[in-house]
Design a protein around this motif. Structure first.
Motif, PDB file in Angstrom:
ATOM      1  N   ALA A  64      -7.574  11.588   5.597  1.00 42.33           N
ATOM      2  CA  ALA A  64      -6.989  10.357   6.144  1.00 42.33           C
ATOM      3  C   ALA A  64      -8.033   9.416   6.733  1.00 42.33           C
ATOM      4  O   ALA A  64      -7.735   8.607   7.611  1.00 42.33           O
ATOM      5  N   THR A  93       5.349   4.518   1.762  1.00 36.72           N
ATOM      6  CA  THR A  93       4.502   3.571   2.486  1.00 36.72           C
ATOM      7  C   THR A  93       3.784   4.225   3.656  1.00 36.72           C
ATOM      8  O   THR A  93       2.913   3.611   4.266  1.00 36.72           O
ATOM      9  N   THR A 124       2.186  13.679   1.558  1.00 34.65           N
ATOM     10  CA  THR A 124       1.207  13.059   0.652  1.00 34.65           C
ATOM     11  C   THR A 124      -0.038  13.921   0.459  1.00 34.65           C
ATOM     12  O   THR A 124      -0.907  13.572  -0.342  1.00 34.65           O
ATOM     13  N   ASP A 174     -12.333   7.009   2.006  1.00 36.37           N
ATOM     14  CA  ASP A 174     -11.779   6.598   0.715  1.00 36.37           C
ATOM     15  C   ASP A 174     -12.849   6.570  -0.372  1.00 36.37           C
ATOM     16  O   ASP A 174     -13.960   6.077  -0.156  1.00 36.37           O
ATOM     17  N   GLU A 207       1.500   7.424   5.157  1.00 38.61           N
ATOM     18  CA  GLU A 207       0.651   8.583   4.865  1.00 38.61           C
ATOM     19  C   GLU A 207       1.051   9.721   5.797  1.00 38.61           C
ATOM     20  O   GLU A 207       1.130   9.547   7.016  1.00 38.61           O
ATOM     21  N   THR A 243      -5.408  12.825  -0.131  1.00 34.76           N
ATOM     22  CA  THR A 243      -4.226  12.084  -0.575  1.00 34.76           C
ATOM     23  C   THR A 243      -4.678  11.013  -1.575  1.00 34.76           C
ATOM     24  O   THR A 243      -5.875  10.817  -1.789  1.00 34.76           O
ATOM     25  N   LYS A 262      -4.098   6.975  -2.410  1.00 34.00           N
ATOM     26  CA  LYS A 262      -3.594   5.689  -1.919  1.00 34.00           C
ATOM     27  C   LYS A 262      -3.668   4.650  -3.035  1.00 34.00           C
ATOM     28  O   LYS A 262      -4.646   4.589  -3.775  1.00 34.00           O
ATOM     29  N   THR A 307       0.873  -1.175   0.000  1.00 35.10           N
ATOM     30  CA  THR A 307       0.000   0.000   0.000  1.00 35.10           C
ATOM     31  C   THR A 307       0.903   1.216   0.000  1.00 35.10           C
ATOM     32  O   THR A 307       1.750   1.383   0.887  1.00 35.10           O
ATOM     33  N   ARG A 308       0.766   2.044  -1.008  1.00 36.91           N
ATOM     34  CA  ARG A 308       1.632   3.212  -1.161  1.00 36.91           C
ATOM     35  C   ARG A 308       0.789   4.484  -1.281  1.00 36.91           C
ATOM     36  O   ARG A 308      -0.402   4.444  -1.628  1.00 36.91           O
ATOM     37  N   TYR A 309       1.443   5.644  -1.017  1.00 40.25           N
ATOM     38  CA  TYR A 309       0.799   6.949  -1.126  1.00 40.25           C
ATOM     39  C   TYR A 309       1.634   7.826  -2.065  1.00 40.25           C
ATOM     40  O   TYR A 309       2.868   7.817  -1.990  1.00 40.25           O
ATOM     41  N   TYR A 312      -7.168   5.036  -4.769  1.00 36.12           N
ATOM     42  CA  TYR A 312      -8.220   5.677  -3.978  1.00 36.12           C
ATOM     43  C   TYR A 312      -7.919   7.166  -3.800  1.00 36.12           C
ATOM     44  O   TYR A 312      -6.756   7.558  -3.624  1.00 36.12           O
ATOM     45  N   ARG A 320      -8.371   9.768  -1.024  1.00 44.33           N
ATOM     46  CA  ARG A 320      -8.552   9.628   0.429  1.00 44.33           C
ATOM     47  C   ARG A 320      -8.685  11.022   1.049  1.00 44.33           C
ATOM     48  O   ARG A 320      -7.776  11.846   0.956  1.00 44.33           O
TER      49      ARG A 320
END
Length: 265
Positions: A205, A162, A168, A208, A164, A240, A242, A152-154, A200, A202
């Protein structure tokens, strides 16, 4: 006072109320509107209501402001070399007058575009017609990333991180609605296999919105244009992007992403 038929008025006879003005027959036989000082306000002739004949003479239609104990003018006719008719209120009672059809405004014939601005329901509609109701923001990576299975990356302006965090985030400059996002992907080193990732949007935070579950990293460049979004943003909000990666047969490396956001306000 006793009742008098208009047809029976004698010269200079007045029908009215004390200190309120009324109707008066003039010497030439016209029935006129007169004020309490018995100055002519207008004449009823051939079913017409008219101003006086001198420049500046006016005739007003008024309604009583009961709690304000005053009279409110809604229509004013004024005599002059160029007579005028002024509508003093946009709304008459509880009904908005129907829109007029203009052939000229200040001596100029408006174009179809000009009329579309004139007919705009409000400021937002006028901005939409002019095409100035949109604000754009973007994030674009400068460094490629190697992607592991199930990562899962931002998106940031550097790498796909990796974690958030502040790097981001995008903070909107206008209160409005995110209506469109364009996602671009590329692989600068090794193209991945054909498995798909999910991107996504987001908000704060916590919330989503799925942009696409069909994003691939198997070529030099791909574009995903996501329209029809309805994500509201206001002062203090941030958003952000995701990315949930799949398990790859061949993992992509040198991955770059660019995100462009359209905010309608």
């Amino acid at each position: 006072m006793s009742e008098v038929n208009i047809s029976e008025l004698n010269d200079s006879q007045v029908i009215g109320w004390l200190n309120r003005g009324g109707l008066k027959a003039s010497a030439d036989g016209e029935i006129g509107l007169w004020n309490e000082a018995e100055s002519a306000l207008g004449a009823l002739s051939a079913a017409q209501v008219r101003t006086g004949v001198s420049s500046g003479n006016s005739l007003q239609l008024q309604a009583r402001d009961v709690d304000g104990t005053s009279w409110t003018s809604f229509l004013t006719l004024t005599a002059g070399n160029t007579p005028t008719c002024a509508i003093d209120r946009t709304v008459i009672g509880a009904t908005t007058p129907a829109a007029a059809t203009f052939t000229t405004i200040n001596g100029k014939t408006p174009s179809a575009f000009g009329l579309s601005l004139w007919d705009a329901a409000d400021a937002a509609a006028a901005r939409s017609t002019l095409g100035v109701n949109k604000h754009y923001m973007s994030l674009s990576q400068s460094s490629g990333s190697a992607i592991g299975d199930g990562d899962t990356r931002y998106v940031t302006e550097a790498i796909l991180t990796t974690a958030e965090g502040y790097a981001t985030r995008l903070y909107p400059m206008h209160t409005g609605t995110i209506t469109r996002v364009i996602v671009q992907t590329s692989c600068q080193a090794v193209n991945g296999s054909n498995e798909t990732a999910t991107v996504y949007l987001r908000k704060n935070a916590s919330s989503d919105t799925t942009l696409s579950s069909s994003v691939q990293f198997n070529s030099a460049r791909q574009v995903y244009d996501v329209t029809g979004l309805n994500v509201s943003v206001s002062s203090g909000d941030y958003f952000t992007f995701k990315v949930a990666f799949p398990t790859y047969a061949t993992n992509p490396t040198g991955v770059l992403m660019r995100i462009d956001v359209e905010i309608t306000y």
